[in-house]
Scaffold this active site. Sequence first.
Site, PDB file in Angstrom:
ATOM      1  N   ASP A  77       0.581  -1.621   0.054  1.00  0.00           N
ATOM      2  CA  ASP A  77      -0.023   0.115   0.050  1.00  0.00           C
ATOM      3  C   ASP A  77       0.753   1.070  -0.145  1.00  0.00           C
ATOM      4  O   ASP A  77       2.244   1.612   1.114  1.00  0.00           O
ATOM      5  CB  ASP A  77      -0.657  -0.100   0.990  1.00  0.00           C
ATOM      6  CG  ASP A  77      -1.702  -0.891   1.036  1.00  0.00           C
ATOM      7  OD1 ASP A  77      -2.434  -1.694   0.087  1.00  0.00           O
ATOM      8  OD2 ASP A  77      -2.574  -1.203   2.811  1.00  0.00           O
ATOM      9  N   ASP A 121     -14.486  -5.344  -4.257  1.00  0.00           N
ATOM     10  CA  ASP A 121     -14.963  -5.616  -2.850  1.00  0.00           C
ATOM     11  C   ASP A 121     -15.700  -5.243  -2.223  1.00  0.00           C
ATOM     12  O   ASP A 121     -16.957  -5.328  -3.026  1.00  0.00           O
ATOM     13  CB  ASP A 121     -14.702  -3.978  -2.102  1.00  0.00           C
ATOM     14  CG  ASP A 121     -12.927  -3.352  -2.321  1.00  0.00           C
ATOM     15  OD1 ASP A 121     -12.537  -4.165  -2.494  1.00  0.00           O
ATOM     16  OD2 ASP A 121     -12.739  -1.687  -2.279  1.00  0.00           O
TER      17      ASP A 121
END
Lengths: 267, 334
Positions: free
Chosen positions: A11, A130
Site C-alpha cells: 500500500d 470489494d
Amino acid sequence: MLKRRIIPCLDIKNGRVVKGVHFGGLRDAGDPVEAARAYDAQGADEICLLDITATTEGRETFLEVVRRVAPQLFVPLTVGGGVRRAEDVRRLLNAGADKVAINSAAVANPLLIKKVSERYGRQAIVGAVDVKRIPPKEGDPEPLYEVVIHGGTRSTGLDAVSWCEQLAEFGVGEILLTSMDRDGTKDGYDLWITREISRRVPVPVIASGGVGNLEHLRAGLATGEGEADAALAASIFHFGLYTIAQAKKFLIEHNIPVRPPETGRII
Amino acid sequence: MAQGVGRFRAVLHRLVIETGRMAREVTLVDAGIGNLASVERALIQVGAGVRVTDDPDKVATSRMVVFPGQSAFGAATQAIVDGAMGAALRMVIERGDPFLGICLGMQLLFDGSDENGGQEGLHVLPGRCRRFPLGLEEDAEPGAIERPMDPAAAKPDDVAPPQSVAEEPLSEAGAEAGGASVLTSPADEPVSSPDAAVPSPPEWSGSTVNEAGYGTTITVDDLPDPSATLPAAEPQPESAPESDIDRPRLMRRIKVPHTGWNEVEPTGDHYYFVHSYYVEPARTEDVMWMTRYGGIRFPAAVRRGNVMGCQFHPEKSQRAGLRFLRAFLLGGWG
C-alpha cells in the site's frame, strides 16, 4: 500445470509504503523500490502496488513510484487505486505497470472497462471488487454478498457474483476480490465468496483480505475451499513473519501447486 | 612461433568480440501491439544493445529482430501482416537472421487465428491459433487419469468411444474440424471405467476445440470424437507417470486467459503466460517446448532454423525468462 500465484501487495501513500516493511536487508523499509525488489528476490510471482492516497497530487506521486519500481522487476506488476478514467490507465501502463486494477470507477461507468480492455487488451485490466456480506436473514438459501465502493464506505446494491460475471463480460482479464469483512482481521480469506466467484466467473480470481498465516493462503487456493487462482497478502510478508519462499515451501508441502522459488544467479 | 600463436590468438579474440557485438545488436519492433519497455529492459539486462523502431525499413535491414506483442489478433495485426512491416519481418526471416516473436509476436508467425472472425498471420510457420474453450477440466492432463503411457496406446484404434455422448451429433462437427482427440470428460458424468474410457492422450497438434466464448457453458462439446483419426505417431514428450488414482474427484475448470506461471516440457522451468489463444502447429518439428493447460498441450516455444517464438513473456519470467533471452542472443539453441 499452471501454478497458483503468490502476490505481495504494497500500500502506497505519498510515495512511501504504508506501515513499512519489516524484514532484514532493507536500508529504507518505507521505500517501495526496495520493498518490491526484496519481494522479487524472494520469488514473488507478481507484485501489486495500491495507491491509497486518492488525491490529485498523490496520484502524481504514485505514478512516480510506479516508474521507479517497474524497471526493477522481472515479474508482472499490478497497480491500482484511484483509477477513474481511461487516461489514468494509459499513464499507469506507460509508467511500466503490466495490469491496472479498476474498482469504484467500474461501478460508476462500466463502459470504461470495455473501452480500456479493447484498447490495451484484456490481460492489462483487472477488475477490483470489494465485497461485504449482507446480514443473513432467516430463510436465505445461501449467503449474500454485495459490492461496496470507495474503500467500503458506500454500498452499491450489486450482487457480488453477478457483478464479477459482468466484469468478465465487459473485458477484465482477472478479478481481484477483497472481502471487506475480513480485510485487516487476520482471520483468513472469506472462502465462501471466493470459491463462489472463482467457480462462476471465467477469468482468474485473486483472493484478498484477511490473511494472517500461511494456512490462510493454503485455504484460499485449495480446491474445495477458496479455489482462488492467486493469493494476495500484505502484512504477513511485510512484518517479516514469513518470506515468500517459506510460504511457497508450505504450500508445496500441502499440495498446492506453486512455482518453486528460483535460486542462483539472475541469469 | 610464440609470436605467431600470440597474433593468432589476438585475431581470434578480436573476431569473437566483433561477432559478439554484431550478434547482440537487437532491433525491437514497435508495431503498436504491445508495451515494449519491459522487453527492452530485459534485453539490455542480458547484454543486448537495443534499437527500438517502428520503421519497416530499419527492421528490414536488421540482423537480429525481436517482435513482441500483447493482446489479440485484430485490425492492428492485420495491418501489420498486410503492410510494409509484415514484408520487413518476412525479409529478415527469409534472409536467415535470428528472429524472436514473443506472445502475439509468435502467434503471428503462423497461418492465422480464429480471433475476431478469422485473421491471417505471416505464414512463416504452418498452424493456426485457437481459443481456449471454457469448461475444460483443469487437471485433464495426460497422466492424470491414465496409466503410464504406452506409445502404442495412442493409436486411433484404441480410442474408446465416449460412453456418455452417444446421442450427441458430435461426429460431423469433429470430423469437419480436422478431428482428433480431446481431453476432458464432462464434469458431471464420471467416467465409469477409467481404462476403457480414457481418451487418447491429448495432443496439441490435433485437438479439436469448440469456439465457445465467455458466458457459454460447455457441456459435451469437448468429448473425444469416435470417428476421429489421430495424426500418425508423433513424438510425444514423456511425462512422468503420476499416481493420481486416489486423488479426490474435486474438479476445477480452467480460466481464460491462461494467466500465470506454467511449467514447460521438457525443461521443467516456469514461465509467465497470459493469453486466450494458443497455437496449434501443423508440424511437430517446429516445436521446441510445450506446456499444457486444461489438458491441451500447446507450444510454449517454437523454433525453425533462425526463427524462434515463445508464447510466454520472457521479460516477465524472472531468471528463467532472462536465461531464455540470453540464449536467443547467443544463438544458444544451435
